[in-house]
Design an enzyme around this catalytic site. Structure first.
Site, PDB file in Angstrom:
ATOM      1  N   GLY A  14       0.804  -1.207   0.000  1.00  0.00           N
ATOM      2  CA  GLY A  14       0.000   0.000   0.000  1.00  0.00           C
ATOM      3  C   GLY A  14       0.841   1.263   0.000  1.00  0.00           C
ATOM      4  CB  SER A  15       0.038   4.649   1.244  1.00  0.00           C
ATOM      5  OG  SER A  15      -1.119   4.778   0.448  1.00  0.00           O
ATOM      6  CB  THR A  16       4.341   1.423   3.523  1.00  0.00           C
ATOM      7  OG1 THR A  16       4.197   0.214   2.767  1.00  0.00           O
ATOM      8  CG2 THR A  16       3.360   1.416   4.683  1.00  0.00           C
TER       9      THR A  16
END
Length: 594
Positions: A280-282
């Protein structure tokens, strides 16, 4: 005289024969005698102790007894079988069948009575049942049980490592049994120790990098988070940035490795190193770092994210809302899918792939932990027209929680990647994979995520600057993405000189309350664990001004409360309003689902 002479000659012959058999040619009969009474018995060796980095025991071996039977001897006394069965709690029919099936043998363990307490063994031996004996063995004991079970693993009935550290370092921990020659009487009792064949060598002790205090704190907070959010599973990894040492690794569901059964085998899985998840956004700070390294953007570059979405082939990549014009830092602060898509469009496929490979994606971290997964990161030749863009915000590739924590530790270590290790004082291989200036710039950008206006204000720690990134990835199912999520937070603390890197993964939180984002679910876990770790490890604060301002505000409130006159009793207040949280960032997958 004739009879007397004959008897005398016979006596001389007998004495001569006796001398010949016992003193001159005695090897054959000595061998026969030894075969009946002389035995070589093993001397058990203790397995090495496992301790945490501060010397606190995590796995120890305790002496126990194992009951065994000589079936040849016991089968001659069938009247004693009911007495033995009652003392051991075994059905007399089953015990009689076991003994009769081995009536020609001299050894068998008493069923379910191997590695029991010495007191329990003594109660059975005191009955004096013929052919029943005990021998000394060792049993593994884990004081922390389920809190550290996934790291340690367990041993089997023969004291050999089966999972985790016990398996990875089995040769180091396992001792070498000794042996001695003894003489037994006809009842099987040892009456003489003849000689020592070889001495037992105890196993070597192992000092792990795990800190028992931080480990328990991580396990406790993860358990609390799962109960609070209704999630099905979760993982936490805490790394020492400068050495790559694993300070804590907690997973739920867990199990008690003191009593391992064949049930619920799924709980034995160390999800932090075996489970693959779309990050995801990591992934966004790494996409920005790749752009900075290639010089296609700068920290002051601006990006127009209007109208809040961007085409990706025949699909769309959308933001939570229209953020308008953002600079490079703002893309990370607001977690803009459109912003990172605009950046990655300027990168060649191979450039983006090579950068993420250097940061550890698509390959094992090299920790040596049994069963560690390498992740899924396809070669650019297998990418579709939408792959690179979806990868820029964490879809279309998979990683383990340990890989995510390792990548963030690399950023905190000024671009120097160190192989994670579970052994104290044995740092892994170090490689410079990113320019130190770019790594520092990315960490400063991630600091805005935990400050007002960012997506993870719940990760802020009073007195410390925190850098991090939230993530809320939809779970793939049946070729698409359903309404189930994985909530992330990965971060570093303190920003001025990062000491710890930590990744929190909460799998499948309850979406019915509409509070399933990484900023709401995972960030508070990071805050509570890191706040405790900083205190336990005596890490000095790097944000004194904020801490002093908070102290002054508290003192002022206390002074006002003391100065306020007492008021009459009031009715109980209404229930508090729900806590306002930062927006949940919902990325869109390859199918265009939000």
């Amino acid at each position: 005289m004739l009879v007397g002479g004959a008897l005398g000659l016979g006596a001389v012959a007998l004495v001569g024969r006796a001398v010949d058999l016992q003193l001159i040619d005695n090897a054959f009969y000595q061998q026969k005698a030894d075969a009946r009474v002389r035995r070589e018995v093993p001397i058990p060796a203790s397995r090495g102790m496992i301790t945490d980095r501060n010397g606190e025991p995590l796995a120890i071996s305790s002496p126990v007894e194992s009951l065994w039977i000589n079936p040849q001897e016991l089968s001659k006394h069938p009247d004693r079988l009911p007495e033995l069965a009652q003392a051991t709690g075994l059905p007399v029919e089953d015990l009689a069948r076991e003994v009769s099936q081995r009536a020609e043998k001299e050894f068998m363990y008493v069923p379910r009575h191997r590695r029991i307490s010495p007191a329990a063994a003594k109660r059975v031996l005191d009955l004096g049942v013929p052919g029943v004996f005990s021998q000394r063995e060792y049993r593994r004991f884990y004081p922390q049980a389920d809190a550290v079970a996934h790291v340690l693993g367990f041993t089997n009935i023969d004291d050999r490592g089966q999972e985790g550290v016990e398996l990875a370092f089995d040769e180091w921990l396992a001792g070498k049994p000794g042996a001695q020659n003894v003489i037994r009487d006809r009842h099987g009792r040892i009456v003489e120790h003849v000689n020592l064949v070889r001495a037992a060598e105890p196993g070597k002790d192992l000092v792990l990098s795990i800190d028992r205090r931080i480990q328990f704190l991580a396990y406790r907070e993860l358990k609390h988070a799962l109960e609070e959010t209704g999630a099905s599973a979760g993982s936490i990894v805490v790394l020492e940035v400068s050495t790559g040492e694993v300070l804590a690794m907690a997973n739920l569901p867990s199990y008690n490795n003191n009593r391992v059964t064949g049930e619920n085998r799924d709980a034995h899985r160390n999800r932090a190193v075996t489970d693959l998840i779309e990050p995801g956004s990591t992934m966004k700070p790494l996409t920005v770092a790749a752009g900075l390294e290639k010089g296609i953007i700068s920290p002051t570059s601006t990006f127009n994210t209007s109208p809040g979405w961007i085409p990706n082939g025949r699909y769309r990549t959308s933001d939570f809302r229209n953020y308008g014009v953002l600079d490079t830092t703002g893309i990370i602060t607001k977690s803009s899918n459109v912003g990172v898509s605009l950046i990655v469009q300027k990168l060649q496929n191979q450039e983006f792939y090579d950068f993420l490979r250097r940061m550890g994606y698509g390959q094992s971290t090299g920790s040596g932990f049994p069963g560690e997964a390498a992740g899924l990161f396809p070669d650019p030749s297998r990418w579709s027209g939408t792959s690179k863009q979806t990868m820029s915000y964490g879809y279309g590739l998979s990683a383990t929680p340990l890989q995510i924590a390792h990548a963030y530790a690399t950023l905190g270590n000024r671009g120097r990647a160190i192989t994670p290790t579970f052994v104290k004082g044995h740092p892994g291989e170090a490689r410079q994979v990113l320019d130190p200036g770019i790594a520092d710039e990315i960490v400063r950008m991630m600091q805005t995520v935990t400050e007002p206006g960012g997506t993870a204000t719940r990760a802020a720690i009073l007195g410390y600057h925190v850098a991090g990134k939230t993530g809320t990835a939809r779970k793939a199912s049946g070729g698409g993405y359903d309404r189930r999520y994985v909530a992330f937070f990965a971060g570093l603390v303190p920003v001025e000189n990062p000491r710890f890197a930590m990744a929190v993964v909460i799998d499948d939180p309850d979406t019915s309350r509409n509070m399933y984002g990484g900023g709401y679910v995972s960030a508070p876990v990071f805050q509570r664990v890191m706040e405790g770790a900083l205190r336990l490890m005596d890490v000095p604060p790097d944000d004194i001004d904020t801490w002093l301002a908070a102290q002054a505000a508290n003192d002022a409130r206390r002074a006002r409360a003391e100065a306020r006159p007492a008021s009459p009793a009031r009715p109980a207040p209404a229930a508090p309003a729900p806590i306002e949280t930062a927006p949940v960032i919902a990325a869109r997958g390859p199918g265009g689902q939000p």
